[in-house]
Design an enzyme around this catalytic site. Structure first.
Site, PDB file in Angstrom:
ATOM      1  N   CYS A 172      -1.386   0.153   3.060  1.00  0.00           N
ATOM      2  CA  CYS A 172      -2.139   0.888   4.077  1.00  0.00           C
ATOM      3  C   CYS A 172      -3.492   1.311   3.510  1.00  0.00           C
ATOM      4  CB  CYS A 172      -1.338   2.116   4.518  1.00  0.00           C
ATOM      5  SG  CYS A 172      -2.255   3.208   5.625  1.00  0.00           S
TER       6      CYS A 172
ATOM      7  N   CYS B 130      -5.632   3.369   4.851  1.00  0.00           N
ATOM      8  CA  CYS B 130      -6.090   4.650   5.410  1.00  0.00           C
ATOM      9  C   CYS B 130      -5.532   5.852   4.658  1.00  0.00           C
ATOM     10  CB  CYS B 130      -5.716   4.736   6.885  1.00  0.00           C
ATOM     11  SG  CYS B 130      -6.496   3.437   7.861  1.00  0.00           S
TER      12      CYS B 130
ATOM     13  N   CYS C   1       2.108  -2.486   5.028  1.00  0.00           N
ATOM     14  CA  CYS C   1       2.109  -2.696   6.470  1.00  0.00           C
ATOM     15  C   CYS C   1       3.108  -3.786   6.865  1.00  0.00           C
ATOM     16  CB  CYS C   1       0.709  -3.079   6.913  1.00  0.00           C
ATOM     17  SG  CYS C   1       0.484  -3.080   8.696  1.00  0.00           S
TER      18      CYS C   1
ATOM     19  N   CYS D  16       4.309  -0.081   7.671  1.00  0.00           N
ATOM     20  CA  CYS D  16       4.898   0.963   6.833  1.00  0.00           C
ATOM     21  C   CYS D  16       6.220   1.458   7.442  1.00  0.00           C
ATOM     22  CB  CYS D  16       3.921   2.123   6.669  1.00  0.00           C
ATOM     23  SG  CYS D  16       3.560   2.985   8.209  1.00  0.00           S
TER      24      CYS D  16
ATOM     25  N   CYS E 202       1.879   4.824  13.590  1.00  0.00           N
ATOM     26  CA  CYS E 202       0.917   4.138  12.731  1.00  0.00           C
ATOM     27  C   CYS E 202      -0.232   5.087  12.410  1.00  0.00           C
ATOM     28  CB  CYS E 202       0.395   2.877  13.407  1.00  0.00           C
ATOM     29  SG  CYS E 202      -0.772   1.945  12.392  1.00  0.00           S
TER      30      CYS E 202
END
Length: 156
Positions: A95, A97, A114, A116, A125
């Site tokens: 991920c 982010c 991903c 996740c 998400c």
């Protein structure tokens, strides 16, 4: 981490546009920041091969799970680019982010790869890549072209 806190505790005080911008900025920073790059690799974009792989995965996963990309396709583009870059650098679509103290260890642990675990278990998400249709940020698309992704991410 900041995005999660803002979404969970302050969402009612922010407009939809403000939240989307925060997520875009957070994912852009996590994906494109210097500390996220390997020592000998100065590019902020994933290889064409892995970007195409992540694009195809995201499209088929969205269709299979009945989820949609964000109405701001720039969010989708930045997240997919980050997943491709992590696939290049780490061998796994970690991920993009989130902040990690040790990305290699996180990629090996697989929890944040991903899709996740929160996405698989609860359709949550963090990156806003896969959104349920009742989410106010959900668009109506489950497809994005390679060109759309690169036109967004070439800006960085």
């Amino acid at each position: 981490m900041t995005t999660f806190v803002l979404l969970k505790y302050s969402r009612h005080t922010l407009s939809n546009l403000e939240v989307v911008l925060i997520i875009r900025l957070n994912c852009s920073y996590a994906t494109l920041s210097p500390q996220s790059q390997m020592q000998d690799n100065t590019t902020t974009q994933g290889t064409e091969k892995n970007l195409e792989l992540m694009r195809n995965f995201a499209q088929s996963y969205a269709k299979r799970t009945g989820t949609y990309f964000c109405s701001d396709l720039g969010v989708t583009a930045v997240v997919l680019e980050g997943l491709a870059k992590h696939k290049d650098d780490l061998g796994a679509p970690l991920c993009p982010c989130r902040h990690y103290e040790d990305k290699e260890a996180e990629a090996k642990a697989t929890y944040w790869n991903c899709p996740c675990v929160p996405m698989q278990e609860r359709h949550e998400c963090h990156c806003m890549l896969f959104l349920t249709e009742d989410n106010p940020f959900a668009g109506d698309k489950q497809d994005i072209s390679f060109e759309e992704i690169r036109s967004e991410t070439n800006q960085y």
